[in-house]
Design an enzyme around this catalytic site. Sequence first.
Site, PDB file in Angstrom:
ATOM      1  N   GLU A  20       0.828  -1.219   0.000  1.00  0.00           N
ATOM      2  CA  GLU A  20       0.000   0.000   0.000  1.00  0.00           C
ATOM      3  C   GLU A  20       0.859   1.264   0.000  1.00  0.00           C
ATOM      4  OE1 GLU A  20      -0.823   1.931   3.265  1.00  0.00           O
ATOM      5  OE2 GLU A  20      -0.363   0.421   4.779  1.00  0.00           O
TER       6      GLU A  20
ATOM      7  N   SER B 179     -12.428   2.039  10.835  1.00  0.00           N
ATOM      8  CA  SER B 179     -11.767   2.065   9.533  1.00  0.00           C
ATOM      9  C   SER B 179     -12.481   1.187   8.506  1.00  0.00           C
ATOM     10  CB  SER B 179     -10.324   1.580   9.692  1.00  0.00           C
ATOM     11  OG  SER B 179      -9.697   1.519   8.439  1.00  0.00           O
TER      12      SER B 179
ATOM     13  N   LYS C 248      -3.275  -1.374  14.579  1.00  0.00           N
ATOM     14  CA  LYS C 248      -2.407  -0.351  15.189  1.00  0.00           C
ATOM     15  C   LYS C 248      -2.727  -0.128  16.669  1.00  0.00           C
ATOM     16  CE  LYS C 248      -2.528   2.497  11.544  1.00  0.00           C
ATOM     17  NZ  LYS C 248      -2.398   1.799  10.276  1.00  0.00           N
TER      18      LYS C 248
HETATM   19  N1  PSU Z   1       0.473   0.525   8.569  1.00  0.00           N
HETATM   20  C1  PSU Z   1       1.499   1.297   9.026  1.00  0.00           C
HETATM   21  N2  PSU Z   1       1.373   2.649   8.886  1.00  0.00           N
HETATM   22  C2  PSU Z   1       0.277   3.238   8.283  1.00  0.00           C
HETATM   23  C3  PSU Z   1      -0.793   2.405   7.801  1.00  0.00           C
HETATM   24  C4  PSU Z   1      -0.635   1.050   7.988  1.00  0.00           C
HETATM   25  O1  PSU Z   1       2.479   0.780   9.566  1.00  0.00           O
HETATM   26  O2  PSU Z   1       0.216   4.456   8.171  1.00  0.00           O
HETATM   27  C5  PSU Z   1      -2.007   3.042   7.130  1.00  0.00           C
HETATM   28  C6  PSU Z   1      -2.739   2.017   6.273  1.00  0.00           C
HETATM   29  O3  PSU Z   1      -2.819   2.543   4.971  1.00  0.00           O
HETATM   30  C7  PSU Z   1      -4.113   1.890   6.913  1.00  0.00           C
HETATM   31  C8  PSU Z   1      -4.308   3.274   7.467  1.00  0.00           C
HETATM   32  O4  PSU Z   1      -5.098   1.541   5.990  1.00  0.00           O
HETATM   33  O5  PSU Z   1      -3.012   3.528   8.045  1.00  0.00           O
HETATM   34  C9  PSU Z   1      -5.461   3.314   8.452  1.00  0.00           C
HETATM   35  O6  PSU Z   1      -6.062   4.568   8.399  1.00  0.00           O
HETATM   36  P1  PSU Z   1      -7.550   4.818   8.977  1.00  0.00           P
HETATM   37  O7  PSU Z   1      -7.407   4.490  10.438  1.00  0.00           O
HETATM   38  O8  PSU Z   1      -7.841   6.271   8.718  1.00  0.00           O
HETATM   39  O9  PSU Z   1      -8.470   3.910   8.241  1.00  0.00           O
HETATM   40 MN    MN Z   2     -10.777   6.438  10.432  1.00  0.00          MN
END
Ligand code: PSU
Ligand code: MN
Length: 323
Positions: free
Chosen positions: A43, A158, A177
């Site tokens: 990604e 998410s 995360k």
């Molecule tokens: N993994 C990491 N760092 C990141 C991400 C994943 O080590 O920044 C990104 C991915 O693209 C994931 C996003 O989809 O963070 C999640 O964002 P949100 O919580 O807004 O969906």
């Molecule tokens: Mn979000």
Amino acid sequence: MACQSGIDRDTAGLMDPSLRPYLHIRPNIARALAAGGPIVALETAVLTHGLAHPTNLSVVREMMADVRETGAEPAVVGVVDGRIEVGLDGAKLEALSHNPDTVKLSARDLPWALACRKSGGTTVAATLAVCQAVGLSVFATGGIGGVHRHWTVDRDISADLTELARSRCCVVSAGAKSVLDLPATLQALESHSVSVVGWQTDWFPQFHSRGEGDLAISRRVNDLDTLAKLCLIRWHGLKQGGVLLANPIPKHAALPQKNVDHAVAQAVAKADAEGIRGAAVTPFLLAELERLTDGQSVRANLALLRNNAVLAGQLAVALANAT
Ligand code: PSU
Ligand code: MN
């Protein structure tokens, strides 16, 4: 057309010809797709919004090299000037890594980005939508998005979970995360019927830490052959959706749970106080963690990203051999 991991007819049928003007698949990836060779999608939201320049670019290049070393092809996915790129490399990848106009693109944003000629980094959700459209079945990230703390108030969940549920793809991730509400995230994965599989662990990894003894997964797999079988049964046999392969951060790179918890609590309080909302939340929290841990969180993030790239490559090879 023969395609990766025996799911050719199912997935190739999803690639609508009307998408062609908005899609560029790098020739080496197109060849590997046609030959059923091993490919790992990567990604780019981590590149555009997760890590700072130039670390962002160097770690993506390292992940690409890690994937190649396993015998698989890395396919970096992103959007450049209104076109989905599958297999970003060289100058285009470099430009995306420090373009201030890039947008963080989730799955729902793709039509807008293509129609309005935007450039952006694709989140796990958006990258999964692309994998599903072109027939890629293995994908490495750091940690997926999930249910945010305070979700009862602002419903911040998410779209990574929604897309995981419906994509015939295995996402290799160090759990979700650490900034999230992890018990709620695990629960939501169950509600979305995502197969969550612990790679040589019984515990849900917590991104910066291994999470041992905390949240049980109890669906453990120890070897690649079994994992490849599991994926093929799910996608091909049962025609179900995604697999989340939960791969703990390597021991030597893990941060002590206490330190992570403390820093996350402070970062979340600051995000609340500053009214950070929506897509900005995760990048804000990751940047705060970097500051609060003197860069330790980023070193851990880099190690787990590379660890996931290696396992994803090995799985892609096992899947290609299994079919
Ligand atoms: N993994 C990491 N760092 C990141 C991400 C994943 O080590 O920044 C990104 C991915 O693209 C994931 C996003 O989809 O963070 C999640 O964002 P949100 O919580 O807004 O969906
Ligand atoms: Mn979000």
